[in-house]
Design a protein around this motif. Structure first.
Motif, PDB file in Angstrom:
ATOM      1  N   PHE A 109       0.834  -1.201   0.000  1.00 44.50           N
ATOM      2  CA  PHE A 109       0.000   0.000   0.000  1.00 44.50           C
ATOM      3  C   PHE A 109       0.873   1.257   0.000  1.00 44.50           C
ATOM      4  O   PHE A 109       1.943   1.266   0.600  1.00 44.50           O
ATOM      5  N   PRO A 110       0.406   2.334  -0.641  1.00 45.07           N
ATOM      6  CA  PRO A 110       1.188   3.566  -0.680  1.00 45.07           C
ATOM      7  C   PRO A 110       1.184   4.345   0.634  1.00 45.07           C
ATOM      8  O   PRO A 110       1.991   5.241   0.813  1.00 45.07           O
ATOM      9  N   VAL A 111       0.274   4.011   1.554  1.00 43.56           N
ATOM     10  CA  VAL A 111       0.202   4.685   2.850  1.00 43.56           C
ATOM     11  C   VAL A 111       0.291   3.633   3.954  1.00 43.56           C
ATOM     12  O   VAL A 111       0.256   2.437   3.687  1.00 43.56           O
ATOM     13  N   TYR A 133      -6.399   6.174   7.212  1.00 43.54           N
ATOM     14  CA  TYR A 133      -7.706   6.285   6.578  1.00 43.54           C
ATOM     15  C   TYR A 133      -7.607   6.885   5.182  1.00 43.54           C
ATOM     16  O   TYR A 133      -8.604   7.019   4.498  1.00 43.54           O
ATOM     17  N   LEU A 134      -6.413   7.267   4.756  1.00 42.17           N
ATOM     18  CA  LEU A 134      -6.210   7.839   3.431  1.00 42.17           C
ATOM     19  C   LEU A 134      -6.045   6.726   2.404  1.00 42.17           C
ATOM     20  O   LEU A 134      -5.412   5.714   2.668  1.00 42.17           O
ATOM     21  N   LYS A 135      -6.600   6.911   1.233  1.00 43.11           N
ATOM     22  CA  LYS A 135      -6.452   5.973   0.116  1.00 43.11           C
ATOM     23  C   LYS A 135      -6.713   4.527   0.558  1.00 43.11           C
ATOM     24  O   LYS A 135      -5.882   3.648   0.364  1.00 43.11           O
ATOM     25  N   LEU A 136      -7.875   4.286   1.127  1.00 44.15           N
ATOM     26  CA  LEU A 136      -8.195   2.976   1.684  1.00 44.15           C
ATOM     27  C   LEU A 136      -8.134   1.845   0.666  1.00 44.15           C
ATOM     28  O   LEU A 136      -7.741   0.740   0.994  1.00 44.15           O
ATOM     29  N   PRO A 154      -9.891   0.512   8.208  1.00 44.10           N
ATOM     30  CA  PRO A 154      -8.656   0.389   7.423  1.00 44.10           C
ATOM     31  C   PRO A 154      -7.950  -0.935   7.669  1.00 44.10           C
ATOM     32  O   PRO A 154      -7.438  -1.559   6.742  1.00 44.10           O
ATOM     33  N   LEU A 155      -7.943  -1.366   8.897  1.00 42.36           N
ATOM     34  CA  LEU A 155      -7.287  -2.623   9.242  1.00 42.36           C
ATOM     35  C   LEU A 155      -7.945  -3.807   8.535  1.00 42.36           C
ATOM     36  O   LEU A 155      -7.271  -4.641   7.928  1.00 42.36           O
TER      37      LEU A 155
END
Length: 130
Positions: free
Chosen positions: A24-26, A31-34, A102-103
């Motif tokens: 993932f990029p984050v 919570y960003l770009k889920l 998110p998790l």
């Protein structure tokens, strides 16, 4: 270079082939770009999305996470707090689902990629491309 274990790679959301690059990029708990996943591993350049809509199957894993969360919350509230009002159940389930969203979404994708994806661990890929 130290070899990363399978469990550590899954927990940290690392590429199945090199176990070094992020899927993932984050961050995992962001919570960003889920829903965004790297197309290729930033470390070994393995293709992480082999086809469009590859991660639709991860919805089944995410659904299982949500069902397990609801059952656990219901059991804990019932046994620890002595069968509270129905509104307490509903509010607790909604809040916990929002906090763990998110998790659950990201780990469902990680588990799906490790389980169904065709990428296998290659220790030479993790060391050669640094």
């Amino acid at each position: 270079m130290k070899r990363r274990s399978l469990g550590s790679a899954i927990l940290n959301g690392k590429c199945p082939r090199c176990r070094e690059g992020n899927i993932f990029p984050v961050a995992m708990l962001s919570y960003l770009k889920l829903t965004e996943v790297h197309q290729e591993c930033p470390h070994c350049e393995a293709v992480l999305t082999p086809e469009p809509d590859f991660f639709y199957g991860a919805m089944y894993i995410s659904y299982a996470f949500s069902v397990a969360l609801v059952i656990n919350i219901l059991l804990i509230l019932n046994y620890v707090f002595g069968d509270p009002e129905i509104s307490v159940y509903v509010i607790t389930v909604i809040i916990s689902n929002f906090l763990l969203l998110p998790l659950m979404l990201r780990y469902s994708k990680v588990l799906y990629l490790y389980g169904v994806g065709k990428l296998k661990y290659d220790p030479e890929k993790s060391q050669s491309l640094k």
